[in-house]
Write a protein that holds these residues in place. Structure first.
Motif, PDB file in Angstrom:
ATOM      1  N   ALA A   1      -1.628  -5.355  -2.769  1.00  0.00           N
ATOM      2  CA  ALA A   1      -2.045  -5.326  -1.363  1.00  0.00           C
ATOM      3  C   ALA A   1      -3.355  -6.092  -1.179  1.00  0.00           C
ATOM      4  O   ALA A   1      -3.491  -6.899  -0.252  1.00  0.00           O
ATOM      5  CB  ALA A   1      -2.199  -3.881  -0.895  1.00  0.00           C
TER       6      ALA A   1
ATOM      7  N   CYS B   1      -1.649  -1.066  -4.972  1.00  0.00           N
ATOM      8  CA  CYS B   1      -2.883  -1.397  -4.263  1.00  0.00           C
ATOM      9  C   CYS B   1      -3.408  -2.783  -4.620  1.00  0.00           C
ATOM     10  O   CYS B   1      -3.909  -3.509  -3.753  1.00  0.00           O
ATOM     11  CB  CYS B   1      -3.951  -0.349  -4.568  1.00  0.00           C
ATOM     12  SG  CYS B   1      -3.392   1.336  -4.219  1.00  0.00           S
TER      13      CYS B   1
ATOM     14  N   ALA C   1      -5.101   0.838   1.545  1.00  0.00           N
ATOM     15  CA  ALA C   1      -4.758   0.501   0.162  1.00  0.00           C
ATOM     16  C   ALA C   1      -5.851   0.975  -0.782  1.00  0.00           C
ATOM     17  O   ALA C   1      -5.562   1.534  -1.853  1.00  0.00           O
ATOM     18  CB  ALA C   1      -4.556  -1.013   0.029  1.00  0.00           C
TER      19      ALA C   1
ATOM     20  N   SER D   1       0.829  -1.204   0.000  1.00  0.00           N
ATOM     21  CA  SER D   1       0.000   0.000   0.000  1.00  0.00           C
ATOM     22  C   SER D   1       0.862   1.252   0.000  1.00  0.00           C
ATOM     23  O   SER D   1       0.577   2.214  -0.725  1.00  0.00           O
ATOM     24  CB  SER D   1      -0.924  -0.010   1.221  1.00  0.00           C
ATOM     25  OG  SER D   1      -1.706   1.157   1.270  1.00  0.00           O
TER      26      SER D   1
END
Length: 302
Positions: free
Chosen positions: A177, A174, A201, A169
């Motif tokens: 994550a 993202c 995230a 993150s």
């Protein structure tokens, strides 16, 4: 631990024999309350009285300083510890690696990690140390190294998963994550910190729908949502709202008066729902727009 430092110091001063067993709790109490300078004073007084710090003394100081963000002090004290011939253990290395991560000092962090391996500290059961290293790699942008260490560890607790998720993150990755979170759910029960990492995230990626799904799924795992989780959602909503305003401003060529009207409407709406945090965001946003576009009106005229 109850903050009665004056009384504790008086009792300590009247002890017939003061050794590390009496000094360490006093030092630890100061650090627990965030009084690094007072703890350092006690640490020095102890040595002036001829009482040499033991491993617990050093680890207490290192951990306390690391948690208070005194990163350079941690590195300095570790050097002093080595000069006195004290052997570092896993707890020692956890504090040093945390300091390296906070300073984004990858070179020093890698040296410490290599030393951990040579000394045999980074073994299968050392989950806390491995988690600290993963977190350090994440703060330094070395997610490949973090992932490799993560996969090599046979024991993975929620804290280790969280460190990997927040690492991705931080680097703006993202999707990685969230993919890690989906993997985690297959074997490990997420906790409140996990969901905070996941929502962060989503915040970085502007994924409002995913964030809504995750916060609603917290009940399935028996994890109550806190103000921190809702603040993440609020931050995301504010960021997306500002993005919509920016697009509208560009597309419709909003005048200064129209821009002020939008700003006024949103602030009134947020204040009516006691969303003061969001209102502060829009005040800062409007101030930035004023500086970018020149003098904008400060009040509407009928």
């Amino acid at each position: 631990k109850h903050g009665a430092f004056l009384e504790a110091k008086m009792v300590s001063n009247h002890l017939p024999l003061r050794d590390t067993a009496s000094w360490n709790p006093l030092i630890g109490g100061y650090l627990e309350k965030g009084f690094c300078q007072e703890a350092m004073t006690c640490f020095k007084e102890m040595q002036l009285e001829g009482v040499m710090p033991d491993t617990i003394s050093w680890n207490t100081m290192l951990l306390g300083c690391a948690e208070q963000g005194e990163n350079e002090m941690v590195i300095l004290m570790y050097a002093q510890m080595q000069e006195q011939g004290m052997l570092a253990d896993s707890a020692t290395f956890v504090s040093i690696i945390e300091a390296c991560g906070n300073m984004a000092s990858l070179k020093l962090g890698e040296k410490i990690c290599a030393l951990c391996c040579r000394c045999g500290h980074l073994q299968e059961s050392e989950v806390i140390l491995a988690t600290a290293i993963i977190d350090m790699y994440g703060k330094c942008g070395r997610m490949n190294s973090a992932q490799q260490l993560f996969e090599a560890m046979p024991i993975k607790d929620p804290t280790m998963w969280n460190a990997l998720i927040i690492g991705y993150s931080r680097q703006g990755e993202c999707e990685y994550a969230l993919y890690t979170f989906e993997r985690m759910k297959e074997t490990t029960r997420p906790d409140a910190v996990t969901f905070l990492c996941v929502l962060t995230a989503c915040n970085h990626g502007g994924l409002i729908d995913r964030a809504q799904e995750y916060i609603e799924s917290m009940n399935e795992y028996g994890v109550p949502s806190s103000i921190k989780h809702h603040n993440c959602m609020l931050d995301l909503l504010v960021i997306l709202t500002l993005g919509v305003i920016q697009r509208a401003e560009n597309f419709f060529s909003l005048s200064n008066i129209m821009l002020l009207a939008v700003y006024d409407l949103l602030c009134r709406s947020f204040l009516s729902h006691t969303l003061f945090r969001a209102c502060i965001y829009f005040i800062k946003w409007y101030q930035n727009r004023k500086s970018e576009r020149g003098k904008l009106p400060t009040e509407r005229k009928c």
